[in-house]
Scaffold this active site. Structure first.
Site, PDB file in Angstrom:
ATOM      1  N   CYS A   2      26.962   4.860  45.639  1.00 57.30           N
ATOM      2  CA  CYS A   2      27.297   4.542  47.019  1.00 57.30           C
ATOM      3  C   CYS A   2      28.708   3.978  47.103  1.00 57.30           C
ATOM      4  O   CYS A   2      29.262   3.505  46.115  1.00 57.30           O
ATOM      5  CB  CYS A   2      26.338   3.502  47.552  1.00 57.30           C
ATOM      6  SG  CYS A   2      24.633   3.871  47.255  1.00 57.30           S
ATOM      7  N   ARG A  27      32.419  10.612  45.161  1.00 59.96           N
ATOM      8  CA  ARG A  27      31.368   9.952  44.373  1.00 59.96           C
ATOM      9  C   ARG A  27      29.989  10.540  44.635  1.00 59.96           C
ATOM     10  O   ARG A  27      29.056  10.271  43.887  1.00 59.96           O
ATOM     11  CB  ARG A  27      31.332   8.461  44.718  1.00 59.96           C
ATOM     12  CG  ARG A  27      32.617   7.736  44.377  1.00 59.96           C
ATOM     13  CD  ARG A  27      32.721   6.449  45.142  1.00 59.96           C
ATOM     14  NE  ARG A  27      31.726   5.497  44.752  1.00 59.96           N
ATOM     15  CZ  ARG A  27      31.946   4.474  43.934  1.00 59.96           C
ATOM     16  NH1 ARG A  27      33.139   4.287  43.449  1.00 59.96           N
ATOM     17  NH2 ARG A  27      31.006   3.647  43.622  1.00 59.96           N
ATOM     18  N   TRP A  74      24.035   6.847  48.578  1.00 62.01           N
ATOM     19  CA  TRP A  74      23.377   7.807  47.685  1.00 62.01           C
ATOM     20  C   TRP A  74      21.974   7.253  47.521  1.00 62.01           C
ATOM     21  O   TRP A  74      21.763   6.198  46.918  1.00 62.01           O
ATOM     22  CB  TRP A  74      24.149   7.865  46.368  1.00 62.01           C
ATOM     23  CG  TRP A  74      23.402   8.439  45.214  1.00 62.01           C
ATOM     24  CD1 TRP A  74      22.667   7.761  44.285  1.00 62.01           C
ATOM     25  CD2 TRP A  74      23.325   9.808  44.843  1.00 62.01           C
ATOM     26  NE1 TRP A  74      22.141   8.629  43.369  1.00 62.01           N
ATOM     27  CE2 TRP A  74      22.517   9.879  43.679  1.00 62.01           C
ATOM     28  CE3 TRP A  74      23.841  11.000  45.385  1.00 62.01           C
ATOM     29  CZ2 TRP A  74      22.239  11.083  43.057  1.00 62.01           C
ATOM     30  CZ3 TRP A  74      23.559  12.188  44.756  1.00 62.01           C
ATOM     31  CH2 TRP A  74      22.759  12.231  43.603  1.00 62.01           C
ATOM     32  N   ASN A 100      25.578  -1.777  47.581  1.00 57.27           N
ATOM     33  CA  ASN A 100      25.501  -0.850  46.447  1.00 57.27           C
ATOM     34  C   ASN A 100      24.661  -1.518  45.378  1.00 57.27           C
ATOM     35  O   ASN A 100      24.776  -2.732  45.187  1.00 57.27           O
ATOM     36  CB  ASN A 100      26.889  -0.597  45.848  1.00 57.27           C
ATOM     37  CG  ASN A 100      27.734   0.298  46.714  1.00 57.27           C
ATOM     38  OD1 ASN A 100      27.294   0.765  47.759  1.00 57.27           O
ATOM     39  ND2 ASN A 100      28.962   0.526  46.299  1.00 57.27           N
ATOM     40  N   GLY A 101      23.881  -0.751  44.661  1.00 54.97           N
ATOM     41  CA  GLY A 101      23.069  -1.331  43.586  1.00 54.97           C
ATOM     42  C   GLY A 101      21.597  -1.215  43.909  1.00 54.97           C
ATOM     43  O   GLY A 101      21.199  -0.481  44.817  1.00 54.97           O
ATOM     44  N   GLU A 484      20.625  21.002  22.919  1.00 54.53           N
ATOM     45  CA  GLU A 484      21.471  20.450  23.965  1.00 54.53           C
ATOM     46  C   GLU A 484      22.933  20.379  23.506  1.00 54.53           C
ATOM     47  O   GLU A 484      23.844  20.672  24.277  1.00 54.53           O
ATOM     48  CB  GLU A 484      20.929  19.068  24.382  1.00 54.53           C
ATOM     49  CG  GLU A 484      21.732  18.313  25.409  1.00 54.53           C
ATOM     50  CD  GLU A 484      21.918  19.028  26.743  1.00 54.53           C
ATOM     51  OE1 GLU A 484      21.285  20.072  26.982  1.00 54.53           O
ATOM     52  OE2 GLU A 484      22.746  18.545  27.536  1.00 54.53           O
ATOM     53  N   LYS A 488      25.969  22.290  25.357  1.00 53.43           N
ATOM     54  CA  LYS A 488      27.169  21.616  25.864  1.00 53.43           C
ATOM     55  C   LYS A 488      28.421  22.350  25.394  1.00 53.43           C
ATOM     56  O   LYS A 488      29.337  22.592  26.173  1.00 53.43           O
ATOM     57  CB  LYS A 488      27.250  20.146  25.406  1.00 53.43           C
ATOM     58  CG  LYS A 488      26.295  19.181  26.068  1.00 53.43           C
ATOM     59  CD  LYS A 488      26.676  18.789  27.472  1.00 53.43           C
ATOM     60  CE  LYS A 488      26.100  19.718  28.475  1.00 53.43           C
ATOM     61  NZ  LYS A 488      24.716  19.582  28.881  1.00 53.43           N
ATOM     62  N   GLU A 491      28.746  25.772  27.157  1.00 48.17           N
ATOM     63  CA  GLU A 491      29.046  25.653  28.583  1.00 48.17           C
ATOM     64  C   GLU A 491      30.519  25.377  28.851  1.00 48.17           C
ATOM     65  O   GLU A 491      31.107  25.972  29.736  1.00 48.17           O
ATOM     66  CB  GLU A 491      28.240  24.485  29.202  1.00 48.17           C
ATOM     67  CG  GLU A 491      26.802  24.783  29.482  1.00 48.17           C
ATOM     68  CD  GLU A 491      26.079  23.563  30.041  1.00 48.17           C
ATOM     69  OE1 GLU A 491      25.386  23.711  31.052  1.00 48.17           O
ATOM     70  OE2 GLU A 491      26.197  22.459  29.469  1.00 48.17           O
ATOM     71  N   HIS A 507      15.240  31.281   8.324  1.00 50.71           N
ATOM     72  CA  HIS A 507      14.673  32.543   8.812  1.00 50.71           C
ATOM     73  C   HIS A 507      15.669  33.302   9.672  1.00 50.71           C
ATOM     74  O   HIS A 507      15.300  33.942  10.640  1.00 50.71           O
ATOM     75  CB  HIS A 507      13.375  32.259   9.564  1.00 50.71           C
ATOM     76  CG  HIS A 507      12.378  31.537   8.727  1.00 50.71           C
ATOM     77  ND1 HIS A 507      11.649  32.151   7.741  1.00 50.71           N
ATOM     78  CD2 HIS A 507      12.042  30.225   8.667  1.00 50.71           C
ATOM     79  CE1 HIS A 507      10.880  31.264   7.134  1.00 50.71           C
ATOM     80  NE2 HIS A 507      11.112  30.079   7.688  1.00 50.71           N
ATOM     81  N   LYS A 606      26.728  23.781  39.403  1.00 50.64           N
ATOM     82  CA  LYS A 606      26.047  22.502  39.203  1.00 50.64           C
ATOM     83  C   LYS A 606      24.587  22.610  39.600  1.00 50.64           C
ATOM     84  O   LYS A 606      23.710  22.052  38.967  1.00 50.64           O
ATOM     85  CB  LYS A 606      26.754  21.418  40.042  1.00 50.64           C
ATOM     86  CG  LYS A 606      26.174  20.032  39.876  1.00 50.64           C
ATOM     87  CD  LYS A 606      26.546  19.467  38.527  1.00 50.64           C
ATOM     88  CE  LYS A 606      25.752  18.242  38.141  1.00 50.64           C
ATOM     89  NZ  LYS A 606      25.609  18.105  36.692  1.00 50.64           N
TER      90      LYS A 606
HETATM   91  C1  G6P Z   1      22.551  24.342  35.966  1.00 51.20           C
HETATM   92  C2  G6P Z   1      23.482  23.209  35.531  1.00 51.20           C
HETATM   93  C3  G6P Z   1      22.883  22.497  34.317  1.00 51.20           C
HETATM   94  C4  G6P Z   1      21.483  22.020  34.627  1.00 51.20           C
HETATM   95  C5  G6P Z   1      20.588  23.146  35.133  1.00 51.20           C
HETATM   96  C6  G6P Z   1      19.289  22.616  35.700  1.00 51.20           C
HETATM   97  O1  G6P Z   1      22.534  25.332  34.985  1.00 51.20           O
HETATM   98  O2  G6P Z   1      24.755  23.720  35.219  1.00 51.20           O
HETATM   99  O3  G6P Z   1      23.699  21.400  33.943  1.00 51.20           O
HETATM  100  O4  G6P Z   1      20.919  21.459  33.476  1.00 51.20           O
HETATM  101  O5  G6P Z   1      21.223  23.857  36.202  1.00 51.20           O
HETATM  102  O6  G6P Z   1      19.599  21.860  36.820  1.00 51.20           O
HETATM  103  P1  G6P Z   1      18.688  20.733  37.447  1.00 51.20           P
HETATM  104  O7  G6P Z   1      19.496  20.202  38.602  1.00 51.20           O
HETATM  105  O8  G6P Z   1      17.418  21.392  37.884  1.00 51.20           O
HETATM  106  O9  G6P Z   1      18.468  19.711  36.380  1.00 51.20           O
END
Ligand code: G6P
Length: 611
Positions: A2, A27, A74, A100-101, A484, A488, A491, A507, A606
């Site tokens: 926020c 933000r 937020w 905020n908080g 993961e 990363k 991506e 394997h 996103k």
């Molecule tokens: C997209 C984003 C990822 C995210 C995935 C699932 O591929 O780029 O970073 O993990 O969607 O998104 P969600 O909002 O459902 O966690």
């Protein structure tokens, strides 16, 4: 999170607040509002949506005033709608507050005030604070004192600004754990959660510290402690520009979000750990608790990074709560005609709460009679609204497309769920529960320790920034970490990377290993550490280049690996919260060295709201 802007001076206040709120838009927020004081009244305008919508509202209802407060919210408690938007007002309609908080003990305060006949209008935690200030105001008839007394009863975090029509020449601001900066100019003062909101007006600022209470009038300002002791703060000159402030001084949002994780991990467990009882309390699950405690099976469904969090959840829930768990990509689940029983619980995990496949999976599960629980970041999102119950992860807005802080906050939520169900079902003893709870609480400091020195990670990044392939290996809780870590890197740096369970390497992927193949091995000292050492030897025997993420004291792997990235120790099921940090940083630094657009990688979104 926020945003807050406050102003007292001689200029028209509404445009200053609107302009400040626009500067805080980056933000992330879901509603906006302001309160200004005119002729002995508090005027509030607020609405869900964008600051531009608030601006239209202000144009339709112009109010001439020179003191006011504004906020972008937020949502954390209560949906993002007009009513829950800030500022919040007390029941006398004379005190307005932006916050905020998170007020952790808002439930208890609310109950107490409701017993005294105070009627609450919103679902927010914030309203309990403004009503409490009001109750103290009745006694003290002094706004500053009332704020001070109320804050002494608050558990949680706050950055607040308060105005009252009964003391119309005054702004009171206070903070604990949520930043506030005071801006100073000739005959006018500003208060904001972030300097970018006021930098267009002044560069002379004071950064308030925890438990500071500042009183701003047109004649000056005064800062005292919560205990009423005067404090002196240096006036500082802001020398950096707005872009730098928005990213908190970091080069990219992703790096800022990686560095926020000590805080976001703490935020996601705040108020939820019951140390004495050795368990966790997840208020959003109260209604489905009997179903969860007696679930015959849990199915976790999600996409991308959230799916990886789900895999960690599977390992921990099965081990400690002894419930069979399956984890499935939402895109597969929705179309494969799954068998769902009424005593199955489906957990959907989604940062955005809007991912199309996850939403469809949720609807499919509901249609087939399952109880559906959400683990979401965005309050008021479609997934959060459509699930039967849920846990918000409170990671704050995540702007970098590659998810980082949401992942670790999802892991916190799953750990809390595991602790709670393990205790409820009798598979975790109270002593064990206390140990786990204490260990969870120690994670933020360990994250801070990792983030305090990233030189080795940067060195590894420089050495490998030009490779075309990379392999990530881990076992147990860190098999999902390997997935993961590889995701990363893919991506944001566009390097081909694969995550594998370390033993499964034999394997297939072992055929790829030669003197040019970097292999990131995640090997904290856990139950299967010895097995991972054997896997490292297999890689070394084929001349692979081993980058090992290990505990500081791990002499064996220190001697075996080409590069060591050391992290502190924790209990097995919490290790992914720590191992994921260097993996995020490694991908980040490599992507930067390759000149990639880290915050908005090509072809990615996103929030994927299409199939
Ligand atoms: C997209 C984003 C990822 C995210 C995935 C699932 O591929 O780029 O970073 O993990 O969607 O998104 P969600 O909002 O459902 O966690």
């Amino acid at each position: 999170m926020c945003g807050i802007v406050g102003y007292i001076g001689l200029q028209e206040v509404a445009p200053i607040i609107i302009d400040g709120l626009k500067r805080l838009e980056y933000r992330g927020y879901d509603s906006a509002g302001l309160a200004v004081l005119t002729n002995g009244t508090v005027n509030i305008l607020k609405r869900a949506g964008k600051v531009a919508d608030l601006e239209t509202l202000v144009e339709m209802h112009p109010i001439a005033a020179t003191i006011g407060i504004g906020h972008t919210r937020w949502a954390t408690h209560g949906e993002p709608n007009d009513i829950n938007a800030h500022p919040h007002i007390d029941q006398t309609g004379t005190i307005a507050l932006v916050h905020n908080g998170i007020i952790e003990n808002h439930g208890a305060i609310r109950q107490r005030l409701e017993r005294d006949g105070i009627v609450f209008n919103t679902q927010t935690d914030t309203e309990s604070l403004v009503q409490l200030i009001s109750a103290f105001y009745d006694i003290t008839q002094n706004l500053e004192q009332a704020v001070r007394l109320a804050l002494q009863e608050i558990d949680g975090t706050f950055g607040i600004v308060v105005v009252s029509s009964r003391e119309p020449g005054k702004l009171i601001a206070a903070r604990r754990g949520s930043p506030l900066v005071l801006g100073i100019n000739e005959g006018e003062y500003f208060i904001a959660s972030d300097a970018s909101a006021i930098i267009g007006h002044t560069r002379q600022v004071i950064y308030l510290e925890d438990d500071d209470v500042a009183t701003l009038t047109r004649d000056g300002y005064e800062v005292k402690t919560l205990g009423d002791e005067p404090v002196e703060h240096q006036i500082e000159e802001i020398t950096y520009d707005i872009e730098q402030i928005e990213k908190g001084g970091f080069e990219h949002f992703m790096l800022k979000e990686i560095h926020e994780q000590a805080q976001t991990i703490m935020d996601s467990m705040r108020g939820r750990i019951m140390l004495e009882k050795g368990t966790a309390k997840l208020g959003g699950l109260r209604e489905v608790l009997p179903v969860l405690n007696n679930a015959r099976r849990i199915i976790i469904t999600a996409c991308g990074t959230s799916w990886h969090a789900g895999l960690v959840g599977e390992y921990m829930l099965e081990h400690y709560a002894r419930i069979p768990v399956e984890v499935e990509y939402a895109s597969e689940f929705r179309y494969r005609d799954p068998i769902i029983n009424e005593d199955d619980v489906v957990i959907v995990i989604s940062q955005s709460g809007e991912t199309a496949d996850t939403l469809a999976a949720l609807r499919e599960a509901k249609k087939r009679g399952a109880t559906v629980v959400g683990i979401c970041n965005v309050v008021g999102s479609t997934i959060a609204r459509e699930t039967h119950a849920g846990v918000f992860i409170h990671a704050g807005p995540e702007i970098g497309v590659a998810s980082t802080k949401a992942f670790t906050a999802q892991l916190v939520a799953l750990s809390l769920l595991t602790l709670m169900l393990g205790r409820n079902r009798g598979f975790i003893s109270i002593e064990e529960g206390r140990q786990f709870a204490a260990e969870l609480l120690s994670i933020p400091d360990k994250v801070t320790e990792i983030l305090s020195d990233t030189s080795e990670i940067q060195e590894v990044a420089r050495r490998y920034s030009q490779v075309t392939n990379a392999l990530y290996l881990g076992r147990g809780y860190n098999f999902p970490s390997a997935l993961e870590g590889a995701l990363k890197l893919k991506e944001i740096s566009y390097i081909h990377a694969e995550g594998y369970p370390a033993a499964e390497m034999k394997h297939g992927p072992i055929a790829l290993i030669d003197e040019n193949m970097p292999v990131v091995i995640i090997a904290p000292q856990d139950r299967i550490h010895e097995k991972v050492i054997s896997n490292i030897q297999e890689v070394k025997a084929r001349k692979g280049l081993v980058i090992a993420i290990v505990n500081h004291e791990d002499a064996v792997i220190h001697a075996l690996a080409d590069h060591i990235i050391a992290i502190p120790r924790t209990v097995d099921f919490l290790t992914p919260m720590l191992t994921s940090i260097p993996l995020q940083l490694l991908a980040y630094y490599i992507a930067v060295l390759r000149g990639c657009n880290v915050d908005q990688p090509r072809n990615l979104a996103k929030s994927v709201t299409v199939e």
